[in-house]
Structures are given as structure tokens and as C-alpha cells.
Design a protein around this motif. Structure first.
Motif, PDB file in Angstrom:
ATOM      1  N   VAL A  84       0.648  -1.220  -0.112  1.00 51.97           N
ATOM      2  CA  VAL A  84      -0.123  -0.110   0.014  1.00 51.97           C
ATOM      3  C   VAL A  84       0.837   1.249  -0.045  1.00 51.97           C
ATOM      4  N   LEU A  85       1.961   1.198   0.714  1.00 52.15           N
ATOM      5  CA  LEU A  85       2.848   2.388   0.940  1.00 52.15           C
ATOM      6  C   LEU A  85       3.364   2.632  -0.413  1.00 52.15           C
ATOM      7  N   GLU A  86       3.998   1.500  -0.925  1.00 54.69           N
ATOM      8  CA  GLU A  86       4.725   1.682  -2.364  1.00 54.69           C
ATOM      9  C   GLU A  86       3.787   2.102  -3.374  1.00 54.69           C
ATOM     10  N   GLU A  87       2.692   1.965  -3.398  1.00 50.83           N
ATOM     11  CA  GLU A  87       1.526   2.397  -4.592  1.00 50.83           C
ATOM     12  C   GLU A  87       1.581   3.802  -4.149  1.00 50.83           C
ATOM     13  N   PHE A  88       1.462   4.052  -3.051  1.00 52.05           N
ATOM     14  CA  PHE A  88       1.343   5.532  -2.873  1.00 52.05           C
ATOM     15  C   PHE A  88       2.779   6.343  -3.173  1.00 52.05           C
ATOM     16  N   ASN A  89       3.964   5.759  -2.959  1.00 44.62           N
ATOM     17  CA  ASN A  89       5.070   6.463  -3.251  1.00 44.62           C
ATOM     18  C   ASN A  89       6.234   5.390  -3.673  1.00 44.62           C
ATOM     19  N   ASP A  90       6.588   5.110  -4.702  1.00 45.36           N
ATOM     20  CA  ASP A  90       7.303   3.957  -4.776  1.00 45.36           C
ATOM     21  C   ASP A  90       8.956   4.413  -4.853  1.00 45.36           C
ATOM     22  N   HIS A  91       9.258   5.667  -4.456  1.00 41.34           N
ATOM     23  CA  HIS A  91      10.525   6.178  -4.526  1.00 41.34           C
ATOM     24  C   HIS A  91      11.105   6.691  -3.041  1.00 41.34           C
ATOM     25  N   ALA A  92      10.224   6.091  -1.919  1.00 42.85           N
ATOM     26  CA  ALA A  92      10.314   6.666  -0.645  1.00 42.85           C
ATOM     27  C   ALA A  92      11.011   5.743   0.278  1.00 42.85           C
ATOM     28  N   SER A  93      11.689   4.666  -0.423  1.00 39.49           N
ATOM     29  CA  SER A  93      12.437   3.708   0.596  1.00 39.49           C
ATOM     30  C   SER A  93      13.420   4.242   1.378  1.00 39.49           C
ATOM     31  N   PHE A  96      10.967   8.427   5.550  1.00 36.67           N
ATOM     32  CA  PHE A  96       9.963   7.944   6.645  1.00 36.67           C
ATOM     33  C   PHE A  96       8.819   7.990   5.980  1.00 36.67           C
ATOM     34  N   MET A  97       7.817   6.939   6.530  1.00 34.27           N
ATOM     35  CA  MET A  97       6.315   7.163   6.124  1.00 34.27           C
ATOM     36  C   MET A  97       5.577   6.981   7.445  1.00 34.27           C
ATOM     37  N   SER A  98       4.648   8.038   7.534  1.00 37.07           N
ATOM     38  CA  SER A  98       3.790   7.672   8.752  1.00 37.07           C
ATOM     39  C   SER A  98       2.410   7.395   8.379  1.00 37.07           C
ATOM     40  N   TYR A  99       1.527   6.385   8.881  1.00 38.47           N
ATOM     41  CA  TYR A  99       0.255   6.229   8.553  1.00 38.47           C
ATOM     42  C   TYR A  99      -0.631   5.859   9.616  1.00 38.47           C
ATOM     43  N   ARG A 100      -1.927   5.992   9.408  1.00 39.73           N
ATOM     44  CA  ARG A 100      -3.140   5.623  10.242  1.00 39.73           C
ATOM     45  C   ARG A 100      -4.093   4.663   9.798  1.00 39.73           C
ATOM     46  N   ILE A 101      -4.330   3.671  10.229  1.00 36.00           N
ATOM     47  CA  ILE A 101      -5.186   2.380   9.436  1.00 36.00           C
ATOM     48  C   ILE A 101      -6.627   2.471  10.713  1.00 36.00           C
ATOM     49  N   GLU A 102      -7.539   2.685  10.150  1.00 39.13           N
ATOM     50  CA  GLU A 102      -8.814   2.768  10.796  1.00 39.13           C
ATOM     51  C   GLU A 102      -9.878   1.875  10.203  1.00 39.13           C
ATOM     52  N   PRO A 148      13.447   3.820   7.108  1.00 38.35           N
ATOM     53  CA  PRO A 148      14.444   3.063   6.220  1.00 38.35           C
ATOM     54  C   PRO A 148      15.248   2.201   6.920  1.00 38.35           C
ATOM     55  N   VAL A 149      15.903   1.191   6.092  1.00 33.20           N
ATOM     56  CA  VAL A 149      16.696  -0.028   6.691  1.00 33.20           C
ATOM     57  C   VAL A 149      17.812   0.695   7.576  1.00 33.20           C
ATOM     58  N   ALA A 150      18.532   1.891   6.836  1.00 33.70           N
ATOM     59  CA  ALA A 150      19.593   2.225   7.437  1.00 33.70           C
ATOM     60  C   ALA A 150      19.401   2.956   8.917  1.00 33.70           C
ATOM     61  N   TRP A 151      18.220   3.127   9.353  1.00 31.71           N
ATOM     62  CA  TRP A 151      18.067   3.796  10.580  1.00 31.71           C
ATOM     63  C   TRP A 151      17.598   2.695  11.555  1.00 31.71           C
ATOM     64  N   GLN A 152      18.216   1.464  11.228  1.00 25.94           N
ATOM     65  CA  GLN A 152      17.963   0.478  12.364  1.00 25.94           C
ATOM     66  C   GLN A 152      18.533   0.672  13.650  1.00 25.94           C
ATOM     67  N   GLY A 153      17.797   0.826  14.596  1.00 24.24           N
ATOM     68  CA  GLY A 153      18.706   1.113  15.822  1.00 24.24           C
ATOM     69  C   GLY A 153      17.851   2.340  16.549  1.00 24.24           C
ATOM     70  N   PHE A 154      18.027   3.346  15.710  1.00 26.63           N
ATOM     71  CA  PHE A 154      17.239   4.638  16.134  1.00 26.63           C
ATOM     72  C   PHE A 154      15.665   4.457  16.171  1.00 26.63           C
ATOM     73  N   PHE A 155      15.363   3.725  15.138  1.00 23.00           N
ATOM     74  CA  PHE A 155      13.827   3.277  14.834  1.00 23.00           C
ATOM     75  C   PHE A 155      13.899   1.766  14.500  1.00 23.00           C
ATOM     76  N   VAL A 156      12.780   1.405  14.396  1.00 18.80           N
ATOM     77  CA  VAL A 156      12.580  -0.153  13.877  1.00 18.80           C
ATOM     78  C   VAL A 156      12.367  -0.058  12.379  1.00 18.80           C
ATOM     79  N   ALA A 157      13.384  -0.653  11.873  1.00 20.41           N
ATOM     80  CA  ALA A 157      13.580  -0.669  10.305  1.00 20.41           C
ATOM     81  C   ALA A 157      12.516  -1.378   9.727  1.00 20.41           C
ATOM     82  N   ASN A 190      10.174  13.585   5.669  1.00 23.84           N
ATOM     83  CA  ASN A 190      11.637  13.847   5.166  1.00 23.84           C
ATOM     84  C   ASN A 190      12.242  14.933   5.989  1.00 23.84           C
ATOM     85  N   ASN A 191      11.691  15.427   6.926  1.00 25.71           N
ATOM     86  CA  ASN A 191      12.236  16.019   8.105  1.00 25.71           C
ATOM     87  C   ASN A 191      12.196  15.445   9.412  1.00 25.71           C
TER      88      ASN A 191
END
Length: 219
Positions: A84-93, A96-102, A148-157, A190-191
Motif C-alpha cells: 500500500v505504501l509503495e503504491e502511494f510513493n515507490d521512491h520513498a524507501s 520515513f512514512m507515517s500512516y493511520r489505519i482505521e 528506512p533500513v539504514a536507520w535500524q537502531g534509532f528506529f525499527v527498520a 523527510n524532516n
């Protein structure tokens, strides 16, 4: 992951950082979910309380969430969210992406940790005694981030998400999910602003990225 969690910012300060987020509380006592200006403590055994303004938070990620697009989708598994996230933006690997599922979730498997039994107990050890519950046909909200994978440790990749039901009675860190039809609001981030602890304990501990341990407890 290194077990340094005996102090942090207050709930009132976290609320200045955004309207949506997740994290944990001092001594890793349960999961934290920030939703629409309220901070909830998702405790072991499925209990939930509204956090006090002066409760302390050693780790959290928060954002001023504003959906850039909302889609109605079927989610067969937790991994379906990536599509679902890739369909929204496939150049955002690398963003960071935030989302809410309801909506109504056909199946949810959630965990909560019971808190440290001794000072400095690592999360990987706590995860071996975590409380896990499975819910069926439950209506509620999931707050999540994809990091992103590169941020593993600061966040959960990859995916990191917490759930709370509509009546604010059950919830936890999402391990598995399935839904026939839910609404997903998505935004690219991205900020990124990071604040680190300044305590002697934080600065003296030897830290490394425990990739295997992180994956085992975060699903």
C-alpha cells in the motif's frame, strides 16, 4: 535495546512534538500510543490507561500527522501494508512514512511488555516474557511508521505499529494483522528531528545495533 530507560521526557512535552506517535514508558512498562492529542499506556494483560502529563517517556517517535492520501484496502497480512505504501510513493524507501489505519480488523495479534524486572534489563530479554493476545473482528486504529533500513537502531527498520480499539480498552504492539476493508491514511516524512538523552547512564553504556534482538521483539 540496551536497557537504558529509567528516565525521559514528560508526556506534556511529547504532546508538543505531534498528534500521532508510538513509543514506551519508563522501565519499558507497556507500549505508548499517541493519537489525536491523547497519550495511552497499553499495559500488559491488555489493560489501557490515559497517561498522566508528568509520566516519563524514554523513547518515542511522533509526527504532526496530516494524511496526503487515504485509500480503502484489504490487508491479508502485516506485510500487505508495504504494498500500500509503495503504491502511494515507490521512491520513498530512504524516507520515513507515517500512516493511520482505521476500521474493523478481522484478526490482530498484539503484544505488550510488562516492564523491566531489574535496572538495565534489555528489551530482547523482556520480549521473552511479553504478553501476547489475539483479537478478532475488532474496530479500532493503528498508528504506524515505516523507517528506512539504514536507520535500524534509532528506529525499527520497516514497519512499527501500535493498535488501540475504538472503546480504548485493548491494544498493543502489532505483530500480525488481517482486515477485509480498512482506511489507510498515508504521509511521507523527510524532516527528522532527533533528541538524545544527556544522562550519565546513557552516555556510559556501550551501545550497538542488536539487529537480531530488535527483529525478534518487534516482529
Amino acid at each position: 535495546m540496551s536497557g537504558v530507560s529509567d528516565s525521559g521526557i514528560t508526556v506534556s512535552k511529547l504532546l508538543q512534538k505531534g498528534n500521532q506517535g508510538l513509543g514506551t514508558f519508563v522501565r519499558m512498562d507497556g507500549e505508548l500510543l499517541l493519537l489525536d492529542g491523547a497519550v495511552y499506556q497499553l499495559q500488559a494483560e491488555g489493560k489501557i490507561r490515559v497517561a498522566d502529563q508528568d509520566d516519563e517517556i524514554p523513547y518515542a517517535a511522533a509526527t504532526h500527522f496530516r494524511s496526503q492520501r487515504t485509500v480503502t484496502v484489504k490487508l491479508d497480512t502485516k506485510d500487505s501494508i508495504d504494498a500500500v505504501l509503495e503504491e502511494f510513493n515507490d521512491h520513498a524507501s530512504n524516507l520515513f512514512m507515517s500512516y493511520r489505519i482505521e476500521g474493523v480488523f478481522q484478526r490482530l495479534k498484539c503484544r505488550t511488555v510488562k516492564g523491566q524486572e531489574y535496572d538495565g534489563q534489555p528489551l530482547s530479554e523482556l520480549g521473552k516474557k511479553q504478553f501476547v493476545a489475539e483479537y478478532h473482528d475488532v474496530e479500532g486504529t493503528i498508528v504506524g511508521f515505516r523507517s528506512p533500513v539504514a536507520w535500524q537502531g534509532f528506529f525499527v527498520a520497516g514497519e512499527h505499529m501500535h493498535f488501540i480499539d475504538q472503546e480504548r480498552k485493548i491494544g498493543g504492539h502489532v505483530l500480525e494483522l488481517q482486515a477485509r476493508e480498512v482506511n489507510v491514511g498515508i504521509a511521507t516524512v523527510n524532516n527528522v528531528h532527533i533528541e538524545l538523552p544527556t544522562s550519565d547512564k546513557f552516555n556510559s553504556v556501550v551501545m550497538s545495533t542488536d539487529d537480531a534482538g530488535l527483529k525478534s521483539v518487534e516482529g
